[in-house]
Design an enzyme around this catalytic site. Structure first.
Site, PDB file in Angstrom:
ATOM      1  N   HIS A 284       0.816  -1.204   0.000  1.00 60.50           N
ATOM      2  CA  HIS A 284       0.000   0.000   0.000  1.00 60.50           C
ATOM      3  C   HIS A 284       0.857   1.265   0.000  1.00 60.50           C
ATOM      4  CE1 HIS A 284      -3.191   2.655   2.191  1.00 60.50           C
ATOM      5  NE2 HIS A 284      -3.176   2.891   0.897  1.00 60.50           N
TER       6      HIS A 284
ATOM      7  N   ASN B 180      -6.379  -0.972  -1.093  1.00 60.36           N
ATOM      8  CA  ASN B 180      -6.823   0.045  -0.136  1.00 60.36           C
ATOM      9  C   ASN B 180      -8.279  -0.065   0.283  1.00 60.36           C
ATOM     10  OD1 ASN B 180      -6.306   2.759   1.275  1.00 60.36           O
ATOM     11  ND2 ASN B 180      -8.100   3.189   0.029  1.00 60.36           N
TER      12      ASN B 180
ATOM     13  N   HIS C 181       1.393   5.022  -2.832  1.00 60.65           N
ATOM     14  CA  HIS C 181       1.561   6.408  -2.372  1.00 60.65           C
ATOM     15  C   HIS C 181       2.969   6.941  -2.609  1.00 60.65           C
ATOM     16  CE1 HIS C 181      -2.213   7.023   0.023  1.00 60.65           C
ATOM     17  NE2 HIS C 181      -2.239   5.705  -0.083  1.00 60.65           N
TER      18      HIS C 181
ATOM     19  N   ILE D 281      -6.924   8.904  -1.031  1.00 57.11           N
ATOM     20  CA  ILE D 281      -7.141   8.670   0.387  1.00 57.11           C
ATOM     21  C   ILE D 281      -6.068   7.719   0.878  1.00 57.11           C
ATOM     22  CG2 ILE D 281      -8.707   6.761  -0.016  1.00 57.11           C
ATOM     23  CD1 ILE D 281      -8.888   9.180   2.950  1.00 57.11           C
TER      24      ILE D 281
ATOM     25  N   HIS E 155      -3.817   0.665  -6.441  1.00 51.38           N
ATOM     26  CA  HIS E 155      -4.158   1.265  -5.149  1.00 51.38           C
ATOM     27  C   HIS E 155      -5.545   0.832  -4.686  1.00 51.38           C
ATOM     28  CE1 HIS E 155      -5.682   4.529  -2.479  1.00 51.38           C
ATOM     29  NE2 HIS E 155      -4.529   4.261  -1.892  1.00 51.38           N
TER      30      HIS E 155
END
Length: 890
Positions: free
Chosen positions: A548, A744, A553, A890, A740
């Site tokens: 993740h 997520n 990110h 997010i 993602h």
């Protein structure tokens, strides 16, 4: 030659005068905008044109030349959370229309057409504010290529778009989506280009200087502390996670030879007095202004408000829990968190702040009226209360769960560690051929199983073993190196065979390792459950930190920085990638502030605690490579697929019913087809890719600066042909969207009932250095032994709030392929290609629904089984367990 004339503004400028209805928001009287000493001089209808850079006269229009009256409409979004900002939107906006052409006589830029845009009464259906201006454009002006904007407001404003209506060839659109600062804050005029995209070599001559100027404006000089209103994109290492003034919160800098890592956005904050290598921390972190969350609608639930809730989480939980280190007393005690909740203590009942920042967790008991802090039961536990303990579910979730990226084909035996045996002990695994054949039950030999691709593994042994000693020095924490072995059943499901846990030589004791297998005997069955809990902790931490945080990110941020620094706003690839970058830098900054920072929620909730970010650096160094981020190559690298030109997607899956791969490859192919049509439209000649200096500078900067610690790796793709570009762009778009989403938005679904995915192990296996007292305690109450190993109440509740927060879609989420970017819609070819992509996404919704109703797909269907929907493209707001946004928002 005619004498210079001054162009008079077509709309008169009026002082403030009360209007009968609100201009922006509120119950007070509203006002027409007044001129606040604008720098735009009144000019004649055919006035003098000035260069936007040096105000020298460039050309003079002929007085008798025919002009076209054009109306400019500017859309501004209201900034609801800031009433002061609303009441301050009373000034005018100065506009300068820039011709795309040079003057044929002088070879210089044509004079700009200037005007003032004033606010108009009322709002549109989306509560947006409109500014309007009328301008006269001479026939010789040519096509409008850009508009310069200057604000006479008292505060910043969010400019959505500008539309020029009345031109001979139809309306001209300029998508802005940008914060405009008042000229008292930023004297530099903002440059906005029309929605028509150009490669650098095709840039109209009248726009070349502005194209280069705007790129230069975004790069900065690498000096000084960045200010909130700025739009500067630059790089730095992760030197802002620590708080070195407090010894326990000192952490290494990530990025560089010792701890390789991707780069983040530079903020320029002062250095820490305790450690000159670290940046001082602050309550907020700079991100370029246009990367910030757009809290622009009244009452809108947003990622920003969610992170505010996380920031207040720890003090809230400390207030409602008697002992933060206390564990759950029974499995039914865990269920109470979902069924009954925790009644708020008197001192919190009258504090509305908690309800405001954590609204989704407060419930009112209908029959008593009491307010409680209660979690919603995840659908997994709601469908099957005991799903978390079933071995079938353990195997299924490796393919259709939260972390489908760790399962690998086992291609050879015996298993052997690559770590130094002088430090970590004998490298040979305790999982033997005999043990595997015994667990297979005589169906085949190990050699046959390997040849038929029947054995799979999740192997964290070597990655974790160096941290075992470190983590065991932290009170209430333990760790092992681990391996979990699985067998592919004839029905396509994975059956767990064995778990190996290893402790290296420690505190004068030799290496300890033991293999645990599923069993019907009560003692061995509970030992297996305990061993499985340890492995799930490892998989959960690896998922959060690597699958993740790191792979999505963290690794995407350099792509965003490089795109803004090296690709002009009018570059087609910038416009293709822009929706995939929405909010990512802001969400990463929030994470550095409260999640992945020293002492933050990740360190206090997930293994490996204070070593979390250092661990992610180790994995980045040893495992991450850009080319394997493409889904097909990732599957091949793990042995989960092989190339097959006759198979769908050109791949034959090793496990046919692999829900993540099945849905993911459909999404990947649709995304790649869209990118292919887009790229081929602009790069009609293959040589255009290699000669595109902006594109080449972008790709070079990603490799050599954004991922500087990997710059010499041989696996970086070259960028010479349209096909190279298609693969690179598809990979980046996939990571930001499908990858993602897959790791997520199912976090609360699969981890909200934390026994299914515990985040910390607090006690060792009862068979390690077995004491008589501990063994007797285990035999007498094995459930209590498991609960002592599970996270504490504080850790578990932090985990559940974090997972609920991260799993939540906001109402303004932008889903892959659902809405078209305005610049795409202005080009008929691109519009048609996107419409095809949109249809593909809608078709994928139905394909996934069909798969989830196919009873032959045992990894998707069955009694109590939650259907796999993480890669369904669209979703509503909330923690839905589905929906693929364009970006990491997010």
């Amino acid at each position: 030659m005619l004498n210079p004339q001054v162009h008079h503004q077509s709309q008169s400028i009026r002082t403030l005068s009360p209007l009968p209805k609100p201009f922006l928001r509120g119950n007070g009287q509203a006002f027409r905008p007044a001129q606040l000493n604008p720098s735009f001089k009144k000019a004649s209808k055919i006035g003098v044109g000035f260069s936007p850079s040096n105000n020298s006269i460039k050309a003079i229009f002929n007085l008798t030349e025919k002009s076209t009256k054009v109306k400019a409409v500017i859309t501004v979004k209201p900034i609801i959370p800031d009433p002061l900002a609303l009441s301050s939107l009373v000034g005018a906006l100065g506009l300068e229309l820039v011709s795309a052409e040079l003057d044929p006589k002088t070879g210089e830029e044509k004079p700009t057409i200037k005007g003032l845009a004033l606010g108009v009464l009322g709002k549109d259906d989306d509560a947006n504010i409109k500014y309007k201006a009328e301008l006269k454009i001479p026939a010789s002006f040519g096509d409008v290529g850009a508009i310069l904007v200057e604000s006479d407001q008292l505060t910043e404003m969010y400019l959505q778009d500008i539309v020029l209506d009345g031109l001979p060839n139809g309306p001209v659109n300029l998508t802005c989506d940008s914060w405009i600062q008042p000229k008292i804050v930023d004297k530099q005029k903002r440059i906005f280009f029309t929605n028509k995209s150009y490669l650098p070599s095709q840039t109209p001559n009248g726009l070349k200087r502005l194209r280069a100027e705007e790129l230069n404006n975004l790069q900065g000089d690498g000096q000084g502390e960045r200010k909130r209103h700025e739009r500067i994109y630059d790089y730095d290492v992760y030197n802002d996670l620590a708080l070195p003034e407090i010894k326990e919160l000192a952490r290494p800098v990530l990025g560089g030879e010792e701890h390789p890592y991707p780069r983040r956005c530079r903020t320029g904050r002062p250095k820490s007095f305790a450690d000159p290598a670290s940046e001082s921390r602050s309550v907020s972190i700079y991100v370029p202004r246009d990367e910030a969350f757009a809290d622009i609608k009244l009452g809108q639930f947003s990622a920003s408000s969610l992170y505010s809730g996380l920031h207040a989480l720890v003090p809230f939980l400390e207030a409602i829990l008697i002992d933060k280190d206390l564990g759950f007393s029974s499995l039914s005690d865990i269920d109470k968190v979902f069924n009954e909740g925790i009644e708020l203590p008197p001192e919190l009942k009258d504090q509305p702040l908690w309800k405001k920042i954590l609204p989704i967790l407060f419930k009112t008991v209908s029959n008593t009226g009491k307010e409680v802090f209660r979690f919603d039961t995840p659908e997994t536990a709601d469908r099957d209360k005991f799903f978390w303990i079933r071995n079938e579910e353990f195997g299924r979730e490796t393919l259709a769960g939260l972390n489908p990226y760790s399962i690998k084909l086992l291609s050879e035996l015996p298993l052997k560690s690559t770590l130094d045996p002088e430090i970590y002990g004998p490298p040979e695994s305790a999982i033997t051929t005999e043990l595997i054949e015994q667990e297979i039950g005589g169906l085949m030999t190990v050699n046959e199983a390997i040849k038929q691709k029947k054995l799979f593994i999740i192997d964290y042994h070597d990655a974790l073993l160096p941290y075992v000693g470190k983590l065991r020095q932290i009170e209430g924490s333990t760790l092992y190196g681990s391996r979990a072995l699985f067998f592919l059943n004839p029905d396509g499901t994975l059956r767990p065979l064995a778990i190996e846990l290893t402790r290296p030589p420690l505190d004068g004791k030799p290496q300890w390792k033991q293999v645990f297998t599923p069993s019907r005997h009560s003692t061995d069955s509970w030992l297996w459950t305990l061993a499985k809990a340890h492995v799930l902790v490892h998989d959960t931490g690896y998922h959060q930190l690597i699958s993740h945080w790191l792979r999505t990110h963290c690794c995407v941020e350099p792509y965003i920085i490089a795109a803004n620094r090296k690709l002009s706003a009018m570059h087609p690839i910038n416009r293709l990638l822009k929706p995939h970058f929405r909010y990512t830098m802001e969400i990463n900054a929030k994470a550095r502030l409260i999640l992945v920072n020293a002492g933050g929620l990740v360190e206090t909730t997930f293994f490996p605690g204070k070593y979390s970010m250092e661990f992610s650096s180790v994995i980045y160094d040893k495992q991450w490579r850009f080319d394997h981020e493409a889904l097909p190559k990732d599957l091949i690298s793990r042995g989960m697929a092989v190339e097959d030109p006759n198979a769908p997607h050109g791949l034959k899956l090793t496990i046919e019913d692999y829900p993540f791969a099945n849905d993911g490859l459909d999404l990947w192919d649709a995304l790649k087809q869209w990118v292919t049509e887009y790229v081929n439209h602009y790069y009609t000649d293959p040589s255009l890719v290699e000669s595109d200096e902006e594109l080449q500078a972008w790709w070079t900067e990603i490799r050599t600066v954004g991922h500087a610690d990997k710059k010499d790796e041989p696996w970086w793709p070259v960028l010479k042909t349209p096909q190279d570009l298609i693969e690179i762009v598809t990979t980046i778009a996939w990571v930001a969207s499908g990858q993602h989403a897959a790791v997520n938005f199912g976090q609360y679904l699969y981890g909200g009932y934390f026994p299914n995915r515990p985040t910390m192990s607090r006690t060792n296996m009862p068979t390690e250095d077995q004491s008589e007292a501990d063994w007797k305690s285990f035999l007498a109450n094995p459930e209590d032994t498991l609960l002592q190993c599970f996270p504490s109440k504080m850790q578990a509740m932090q985990d559940m709030v974090i997972l609920n927060t991260l799993s939540t879609h906001s109402p303004d989420e932008e889903y892959l392929g659902k809405e078209m970017e305005p610049a795409w819609g202005d080009d008929p070819v691109i519009k048609a290609a996107f419409e095809k992509f949109n249809r593909k996404m809608q078709e994928l919704e139905g394909i996934i629904d069909d798969r989830n109703s196919n009873e032959n797909l045992r990894n998707r269907t069955g009694a109590g089984i939650v259907p796999y929907e993480l890669l369904k493209p669209f979703s509503g707001s909330g923690a839905t367990g589905k929906g693929v946004p364009y970006s990491i928002s997010i």
